[in-house]
Design a protein around this motif. Structure first.
Motif, short mmCIF file in Angstrom:
data_model
loop_
_atom_site.label_atom_id
_atom_site.label_comp_id
_atom_site.label_asym_id
_atom_site.label_seq_id
_atom_site.Cartn_x
_atom_site.Cartn_y
_atom_site.Cartn_z
N TYR A 70 -1.30 4.29 8.68
CA TYR A 70 -1.35 3.42 8.98
C TYR A 70 -2.37 3.07 9.37
O TYR A 70 -3.45 1.96 9.92
CB TYR A 70 -0.11 2.95 9.96
N SER A 114 5.38 -1.50 3.80
CA SER A 114 6.28 0.18 3.90
C SER A 114 5.21 0.99 4.25
O SER A 114 3.64 0.66 3.68
CB SER A 114 7.24 0.03 3.23
N GLN A 118 4.13 2.07 0.24
CA GLN A 118 3.03 0.74 0.19
C GLN A 118 1.64 0.91 0.66
O GLN A 118 0.51 0.17 0.47
CB GLN A 118 4.03 -0.52 0.11
N GLU A 144 8.88 0.37 -5.25
CA GLU A 144 8.58 -0.19 -4.02
C GLU A 144 9.36 -1.36 -3.77
O GLU A 144 8.67 -2.20 -4.21
CB GLU A 144 8.21 0.44 -2.81
N PRO A 147 7.43 -6.31 0.83
CA PRO A 147 7.62 -6.36 1.97
C PRO A 147 8.09 -8.20 2.36
O PRO A 147 8.06 -8.60 1.01
CB PRO A 147 7.02 -6.32 2.48
#
Length: 361
Positions: free
Chosen positions: A108, A163, A166, A358, A361
């Protein structure tokens, strides 16, 4: 793969990074130094993965930053295809950085929250415009998103809309944008859930074959390093204390520190867990500002003798294994190195869970 048989693409010799300790406000005086990295040597072969493991604070991430020239070494050389990149600057350094990219630990904070995914992945093209014509960049970014398992239509979304797994895939796509030859992965899965870790590791393995990449993979999770690495280097307090092929390190460790690390690895088999020997180290890791004399591990080692305080052990094949060809004949920086099986051998075919996409989002 053994780094000695593959074409060597990266050579690190005597790598040192010391940070000065100062006192005073108006008149600053150096009173010491933090020896974050203090003499690291290794080779990386083309298409090879070198895993570097060790406790927090042992200098792994500092080595990673020096490899991509985010930190300048105090001493030592880093040679990429025979050229010492520590002495480069300007255009010459820019050209080398195109071929050595980094994937950061936190998926992040390593992404600019004010930029869209398309801008983040496409930013390397602004710095190296010769790689992709301006009108072709959006398509290339979408192709990279597809390669790492994300929807190409996500180019206009922002990092907070993804996420953790991701976001790490976005970081990997950014690292691939310039088609580098080497990727330095600094604990790329430590901030992710266990199930997502397996997906990212499998993705890295697939990309290595697809893009002919060489990895320096830094982590503290020994099971992940074993799965992805061809060779492993174990670091302690700024130095590599043992290095060898993955099977040599995990099944035939000879350095006491490596043996203690392996004894702490969780074992899923209750019978094997009950009968294995647990090695508990006493004391704390010494401060890198006040490194012990001789062997750095001697203050916590159960084998320590007077010689350990007087002589610095060399990273070399131990004398008793020097004329053998067994798996214990690998480099170990210990005066009293001996082979010891700490964990049960890995079962053939033991693989992490298959990679699954995954959820969006």
């Amino acid at each position: 793969m053994d780094g000695t048989t593959a074409e060597t693409i990266l050579e690190v010799d005597g790598l040192v990074k010391h940070y000065p300790l100062t006192r005073g406000i108006l008149f600053r005086k150096q009173i010491g130094e933090v020896k974050a990295v203090d003499g690291v040597d290794f080779r990386l072969g083309r298409g090879e993965t070198l895993g570097i493991v060790g406790e927090s604070g042992c200098g792994k991430s500092t080595v990673a930053r020096m490899l991509v020239n985010l930190e300048r070494p105090t001493a030592g050389t880093i040679k990429y295809k025979g050229e010492d990149i520590t002495r480069l600057s300007g255009r010459a350094l820019k050209a080398v950085r195109r071929n050595i990219q980094m994937v950061f630990q936190d998926p992040y904070t390593s992404l600019n929250p004010r930029m869209t995914v398309g801008d983040i992945i496409g930013e390397p093209y602004e710095i190296h415009p010769e790689v992709a014509p301006k009108g072709d960049r959006r398509r290339r970014v979408q192709d990279l998103l597809d390669v790492v398992g994300l929807n190409p239509e996500y180019v206009n979304r922002y990092p907070h809309q993804f996420s953790g797994g991701q976001r790490q895939r976005i970081g990997i796509a950014r690292g691939l944008a310039l088609r580098p030859e080497i990727i330095v992965a600094d604990e790329p899965v430590s901030a992710l859930d266990v199930s997502v870790q397996a997906q990212v590791v499998n993705l890295l393995e697939r990309l290595q074959d697809e893009f002919d990449l060489s990895y320096v993979f830094i982590a503290h999770d020994l099971s992940i390093v074993r799965h992805i690495s061809d060779r492993v280097g174990v670091m302690y307090l700024g130095r590599i204390v043992e290095t060898g092929r993955d099977a040599e390190i995990y099944d035939h460790p000879t350095h006491p520190y490596t043996q203690a690390l392996l004894s702490a690895v969780p074992v899923p088999d209750p019978d094997a867990r009950e009968h294995r020997e647990r090695i508990i180290l006493t004391g704390d890791v010494p401060s890198p500002a006040n490194v012990p004399s001789g062997c750095r591990f001697r203050t916590r080692c159960w084998k320590a003798q007077e010689r350990c305080a007087l002589e610095v052990p060399l990273l070399a094949v131990p004398a008793e294994f020097r004329f053998t060809e067994g798996p214990a004949a690998h480099d170990s920086a210990c005066h009293f190195a001996e082979e010891k099986q700490v964990v049960p051998p890995e079962e053939p075919g033991g693989e992490p869970p298959a990679e699954e996409p995954e959820s969006a989002p």
